[in-house]
Motif scaffolding. Structure first.
Motif, PDB file in Angstrom:
ATOM      1  N   PHE A   1       1.160  -1.010   0.242  1.00 28.59           N
ATOM      2  CA  PHE A   1       0.464   0.016   0.186  1.00 28.59           C
ATOM      3  C   PHE A   1       0.770   1.579  -0.368  1.00 28.59           C
ATOM      4  CE2 PHE A   1      -2.633   3.333   1.897  1.00 28.59           C
ATOM      5  CZ  PHE A   1      -3.688   3.510   1.323  1.00 28.59           C
ATOM      6  N   ASP A   2       0.661   2.133  -0.678  1.00 30.34           N
ATOM      7  CA  ASP A   2       0.505   3.642  -1.663  1.00 30.34           C
ATOM      8  C   ASP A   2       0.496   4.933  -0.432  1.00 30.34           C
ATOM      9  OD1 ASP A   2       3.904   2.439  -1.858  1.00 30.34           O
ATOM     10  OD2 ASP A   2       3.150   2.268  -4.117  1.00 30.34           O
ATOM     11  N   PRO A   3       0.930   5.112   0.042  1.00 29.21           N
ATOM     12  CA  PRO A   3      -0.070   6.263   1.000  1.00 29.21           C
ATOM     13  C   PRO A   3      -0.561   7.275  -0.164  1.00 29.21           C
ATOM     14  CG  PRO A   3       1.706   5.880   2.400  1.00 29.21           C
ATOM     15  CD  PRO A   3       1.530   5.309   0.944  1.00 29.21           C
ATOM     16  N   PRO A   4      -2.175   7.692  -0.017  1.00 27.86           N
ATOM     17  CA  PRO A   4      -2.148   8.593  -1.325  1.00 27.86           C
ATOM     18  C   PRO A   4      -1.137   9.837  -1.026  1.00 27.86           C
ATOM     19  CG  PRO A   4      -3.569   8.552   0.495  1.00 27.86           C
ATOM     20  CD  PRO A   4      -2.754   7.664   1.079  1.00 27.86           C
TER      21      PRO A   4
ATOM     22  N   HIS B   1      -9.272  13.541   7.854  1.00 31.43           N
ATOM     23  CA  HIS B   1      -9.014  12.494   8.519  1.00 31.43           C
ATOM     24  C   HIS B   1      -8.343  11.180   8.274  1.00 31.43           C
ATOM     25  CE1 HIS B   1     -11.856   8.633   9.691  1.00 31.43           C
ATOM     26  NE2 HIS B   1     -11.695   9.463  10.804  1.00 31.43           N
ATOM     27  N   LYS B   2      -6.755  11.476   7.218  1.00 28.13           N
ATOM     28  CA  LYS B   2      -5.874  10.396   6.837  1.00 28.13           C
ATOM     29  C   LYS B   2      -6.829   9.444   6.041  1.00 28.13           C
ATOM     30  CE  LYS B   2      -2.754  11.829  10.138  1.00 28.13           C
ATOM     31  NZ  LYS B   2      -3.032  13.739  10.461  1.00 28.13           N
ATOM     32  N   GLU B   3      -8.094   9.964   5.155  1.00 29.50           N
ATOM     33  CA  GLU B   3      -8.585   8.716   4.688  1.00 29.50           C
ATOM     34  C   GLU B   3      -7.857   8.775   2.574  1.00 29.50           C
ATOM     35  OE1 GLU B   3     -12.521   9.366   4.289  1.00 29.50           O
ATOM     36  OE2 GLU B   3     -12.672   9.474   6.546  1.00 29.50           O
ATOM     37  N   ASP B   4      -7.601   7.138   2.671  1.00 30.88           N
ATOM     38  CA  ASP B   4      -7.595   7.610   1.101  1.00 30.88           C
ATOM     39  C   ASP B   4      -8.711   7.249   0.044  1.00 30.88           C
ATOM     40  OD1 ASP B   4      -6.203   6.712  -1.173  1.00 30.88           O
ATOM     41  OD2 ASP B   4      -5.426   5.232  -0.331  1.00 30.88           O
TER      42      ASP B   4
ATOM     43  N   ARG C   1     -10.095   3.051   3.104  1.00 32.35           N
ATOM     44  CA  ARG C   1      -8.494   3.200   3.483  1.00 32.35           C
ATOM     45  C   ARG C   1      -8.315   4.190   4.308  1.00 32.35           C
ATOM     46  NH1 ARG C   1      -4.842  -0.565  -0.807  1.00 32.35           N
ATOM     47  NH2 ARG C   1      -6.402  -2.339  -0.802  1.00 32.35           N
ATOM     48  N   GLY C   2      -7.152   3.639   5.543  1.00 31.35           N
ATOM     49  CA  GLY C   2      -6.948   5.032   6.147  1.00 31.35           C
ATOM     50  C   GLY C   2      -5.210   5.122   5.672  1.00 31.35           C
ATOM     51  N   VAL C   3      -5.211   6.366   5.736  1.00 33.03           N
ATOM     52  CA  VAL C   3      -3.542   6.515   5.295  1.00 33.03           C
ATOM     53  C   VAL C   3      -2.861   5.004   5.182  1.00 33.03           C
ATOM     54  CG1 VAL C   3      -4.142   8.458   4.596  1.00 33.03           C
ATOM     55  CG2 VAL C   3      -2.286   7.782   7.243  1.00 33.03           C
ATOM     56  N   ASN C   4      -2.909   4.432   6.759  1.00 32.72           N
ATOM     57  CA  ASN C   4      -1.822   3.013   6.859  1.00 32.72           C
ATOM     58  C   ASN C   4      -1.951   2.376   5.377  1.00 32.72           C
ATOM     59  OD1 ASN C   4      -4.224   2.918   8.042  1.00 32.72           O
ATOM     60  ND2 ASN C   4      -3.040   2.343   9.795  1.00 32.72           N
ATOM     61  N   GLY C   5      -3.440   2.265   4.701  1.00 35.32           N
ATOM     62  CA  GLY C   5      -3.834   0.660   4.074  1.00 35.32           C
ATOM     63  C   GLY C   5      -4.659   0.387   5.358  1.00 35.32           C
TER      64      GLY C   5
END
Length: 157
Positions: free
Chosen positions: A28-31, A101-104, A130-134
């Motif tokens: 997973f690559d964060p956005p 909110h750190k959402e993808d 997905r959150g930024v951590n996947g």
């Protein structure tokens, strides 16, 4: 209508959010901000903009709302512009809240697993993102989009 769809799919979303034992974890690559900008402009100028504005404008024209705009071409133009304006405001709210909110904001397709599982995944994606951590998280940005744009449009009218 979006809210009832979101509420109705919550149980399916929770089931879809849990990876199955046969699913291999994917990297997973964060956005990045570039990813967020691409998603935003794709929504603003893509098919989603048409699908979310034209039916609403047609429905408002058919019922003559607001009646001051009339039912002629000028009234249809005003309704289309109003619907698109509400859509743009909603997407702006969604992108801002998703960043806070750190959402993808990206949609991740499910590998081919049969129609019912893919449909469940698509429905679950309306409330689970997905959150930024996947990992899965509740899509607060989508809820803020629906209710925030509606509230602003209601105050404007």
């Amino acid at each position: 209508m979006k809210a009832s769809l979101i509420a109705g799919c919550l149980f399916a979303a929770m089931a879809q959010a849990q990876p199955s034992a046969t699913t291999a974890p994917t990297p997973f690559d964060p956005p990045t901000w570039v990813d967020r900008r691409q998603v935003f402009f794709k929504k603003l100028f893509g098919p989603q903009a048409i699908l979310e504005t034209v039916p609403g404008a047609a429905f408002d024209t058919a019922r003559g709302f607001p009646r001051q705009w009339g039912r002629g071409a000028a009234g249809v133009e005003k309704r289309l512009a109003s619907q698109y304006g509400q859509f743009v405001i909603g997407e702006g709210i969604e992108m801002g809240v998703s960043a806070l909110h750190k959402e993808d904001p990206r949609y991740f397709r499910m590998p081919d697993r049969g129609f019912s599982k893919r449909l469940g995944h698509a429905l679950a994606s309306t409330v689970i993102v997905r959150g930024v951590n996947g990992g899965p998280t509740i899509g607060l940005a989508r809820l803020a989009d629906v209710y925030g744009s509606w509230a602003i449009a209601t105050m404007w009218n």
